[in-house]
Design a protein around this motif. Structure first.
Motif, PDB file in Angstrom:
ATOM      1  N   ARG A  33       7.763  -0.865   1.537  1.00  0.00           N
ATOM      2  CA  ARG A  33       7.875  -1.274   2.944  1.00  0.00           C
ATOM      3  C   ARG A  33       6.585  -1.925   3.418  1.00  0.00           C
ATOM      4  N   ASP A  35       6.321  -2.270   7.032  1.00  0.00           N
ATOM      5  CA  ASP A  35       6.233  -1.874   8.435  1.00  0.00           C
ATOM      6  C   ASP A  35       5.489  -0.566   8.647  1.00  0.00           C
ATOM      7  N   LEU A  36       5.239   0.172   7.579  1.00  0.00           N
ATOM      8  CA  LEU A  36       4.545   1.455   7.640  1.00  0.00           C
ATOM      9  C   LEU A  36       3.581   1.551   6.461  1.00  0.00           C
ATOM     10  N   SER A 179      10.873   5.103  10.715  1.00  0.00           N
ATOM     11  CA  SER A 179      10.168   3.905  11.169  1.00  0.00           C
ATOM     12  C   SER A 179      10.478   3.614  12.635  1.00  0.00           C
TER      13      SER A 179
END
Length: 192
Positions: A33, A35-36, A179
């Motif tokens: 990922r 986004d994190l 998320s």
């Protein structure tokens, strides 16, 4: 806004634990990922005595230096994935102790759960959700439970968690929910 940081907490400190294998597996999926960001946190690195402070650090600063180190570590994160075993229908004593040694550091952050045990760790996850609510956290709905024959093959060394192909999609769904909540809560925390 900086990329939200998620702590993957290994809750068992036993020599024969499955938690390290589970945390490594979850991290291998999570690192795909963008986004994190993720970091594995091992409770073995924070050997706190059983809670013996005057009060919660919500009211009185902790005196134990390891507890202070733990609180600073927890404060670094915007959300958590708890890798939890089920011991006697609940979470490990080490995890409960670690949860008790911090309070404001947990507040208004998201929590997700990857558990294992004869009943998949479902009872431990339910207890952990209740504790997280008391710590003003936001538990996500999707949890990943490794149970029954799969669990027994893992603890007997016949399989590893990474061999259970069906888990990847479940972990991805859990992280998707984590998320969303992490971003929502981080945005709200930064506004206040």
């Amino acid at each position: 806004m900086s990329i939200p940081k998620i702590g993957i907490i290994i809750s068992s400190t036993r020599t024969t634990r499955v938690g390290e294998q589970a945390a490594t597996y979850v991290a291998s999926i999570a690192k795909k990922r963008t986004d994190l960001s993720f970091e594995i946190i091992d409770l073995r690195d924070y050997p706190m005595p059983f809670f013996d402070e005057v009060a919660s650090n919500a009211y009185v600063p902790s005196t134990n230096p390891i507890a202070q180190k733990w609180q600073k570590k927890v404060a670094e994160f915007d959300g958590f994935i708890f890798i939890t075993a089920e011991y006697n229908n609940s979470i490990t004593a080490a995890l409960k102790n670690a949860l008790d040694y911090a309070y404001p550091e947990w507040n208004r952050k998201a929590a997700a759960y990857f558990s294992y045990g004869s009943a998949g760790g479902a009872r431990a996850v339910q207890h952990l959700r209740d504790i997280c609510v008391e710590l003003q956290m936001a538990p996500v709905r999707q949890a990943v439970l490794v149970q029954g024959n799969d669990f027994f093959q893992i603890i007997n060394g016949q399989k590893q968690i990474k061999d259970l192909g069906y888990l990847e999609n479940l972990v991805e769904q859990m992280i998707d929910q984590l998320s969303w909540w992490t971003l929502a809560l981080k945005t709200a925390r930064e506004r206040t």
